[in-house]
Design a protein around this motif. Sequence first.
Motif, PDB file in Angstrom:
ATOM      1  N   GLY A 165       0.811  -1.217   0.000  1.00  0.00           N
ATOM      2  CA  GLY A 165       0.000   0.000   0.000  1.00  0.00           C
ATOM      3  C   GLY A 165       0.838   1.259   0.000  1.00  0.00           C
ATOM      4  O   GLY A 165       0.496   2.252  -0.619  1.00  0.00           O
ATOM      5  N   ILE A 166       1.981   1.217   0.711  1.00  0.00           N
ATOM      6  CA  ILE A 166       2.841   2.395   0.835  1.00  0.00           C
ATOM      7  C   ILE A 166       4.293   1.953   0.663  1.00  0.00           C
ATOM      8  O   ILE A 166       4.736   0.993   1.298  1.00  0.00           O
ATOM      9  CB  ILE A 166       2.666   3.071   2.220  1.00  0.00           C
ATOM     10  N   ASP A 167       5.027   2.649  -0.200  1.00  0.00           N
ATOM     11  CA  ASP A 167       6.469   2.420  -0.323  1.00  0.00           C
ATOM     12  C   ASP A 167       7.168   3.106   0.831  1.00  0.00           C
ATOM     13  O   ASP A 167       6.938   4.289   1.092  1.00  0.00           O
ATOM     14  CB  ASP A 167       7.003   3.002  -1.630  1.00  0.00           C
ATOM     15  N   ASN A 168       8.030   2.406   1.512  1.00  0.00           N
ATOM     16  CA  ASN A 168       8.808   2.964   2.614  1.00  0.00           C
ATOM     17  C   ASN A 168      10.007   3.696   2.017  1.00  0.00           C
ATOM     18  O   ASN A 168      10.892   3.080   1.440  1.00  0.00           O
ATOM     19  CB  ASN A 168       9.264   1.843   3.549  1.00  0.00           C
ATOM     20  N   VAL A 169      10.043   5.015   2.158  1.00  0.00           N
ATOM     21  CA  VAL A 169      11.091   5.821   1.554  1.00  0.00           C
ATOM     22  C   VAL A 169      12.215   6.119   2.539  1.00  0.00           C
ATOM     23  O   VAL A 169      13.383   6.107   2.178  1.00  0.00           O
ATOM     24  CB  VAL A 169      10.486   7.139   1.008  1.00  0.00           C
ATOM     25  N   HIS A 170      11.861   6.403   3.797  1.00  0.00           N
ATOM     26  CA  HIS A 170      12.843   6.785   4.822  1.00  0.00           C
ATOM     27  C   HIS A 170      12.279   6.376   6.167  1.00  0.00           C
ATOM     28  O   HIS A 170      11.109   6.625   6.448  1.00  0.00           O
ATOM     29  CB  HIS A 170      13.064   8.299   4.724  1.00  0.00           C
ATOM     30  N   TYR A 171      13.079   5.702   6.995  1.00  0.00           N
ATOM     31  CA  TYR A 171      12.592   5.197   8.270  1.00  0.00           C
ATOM     32  C   TYR A 171      13.623   5.459   9.359  1.00  0.00           C
ATOM     33  O   TYR A 171      14.780   5.807   9.079  1.00  0.00           O
ATOM     34  CB  TYR A 171      12.252   3.705   8.179  1.00  0.00           C
TER      35      TYR A 171
END
Length: 181
Positions: A165-171
């Motif tokens: 559902g959501i691309d993880n770009v920065h964590y």
Amino acid sequence: MFKKFEAKESIVGTNQIKNSVQRSIRSKLIDTYPNIEEYISDILPKKVNLKVVKCQDHIELISTDTEPLFFKKRDGPFYPTLRLLHMYPNMLPKVQVDKGAIKFVLSGAHIMCPGLTSPGAKLPEDCLPSDTPVSVHAEGKENALAIGHMKMSSDDIKSINKGVGIDNVHYLNDGLWRIDL
């Protein structure tokens, strides 16, 4: 995007940004994030020298002398860093994942639809279109744990409930979080 990011190896060059380019960046940020308009003079003061830090894989960081503020990949949108998002939490629309997804998000995995629709997770009431930058919060936590990019609209996430559902770009604790300029 920043899973194996190391400042010594990934940074290619640094250039100071001209005032005319700073004004265009400010206007792009206000267009992309309307909630930032009241804080833009605090985030990007006119008298501060901003730098563009060019990195491998076509990543650019907009930074002051001490810390990165925004980043983008190729011609994509500017994303705020998590440190900046923690200072100004209303900059991005918020989504919440359930407790079971936290360890996967913190290891860099993309956010799956079931982690956004299960009990404990929250999607906004109004529909978020696809390709929208969002802040990802965890159930029971105050600050954001990731910044993501919607792959589906929030209505599609609720109805399909399958896949990414959501691309993880920065964590939290990735290479950009640990960077020291």
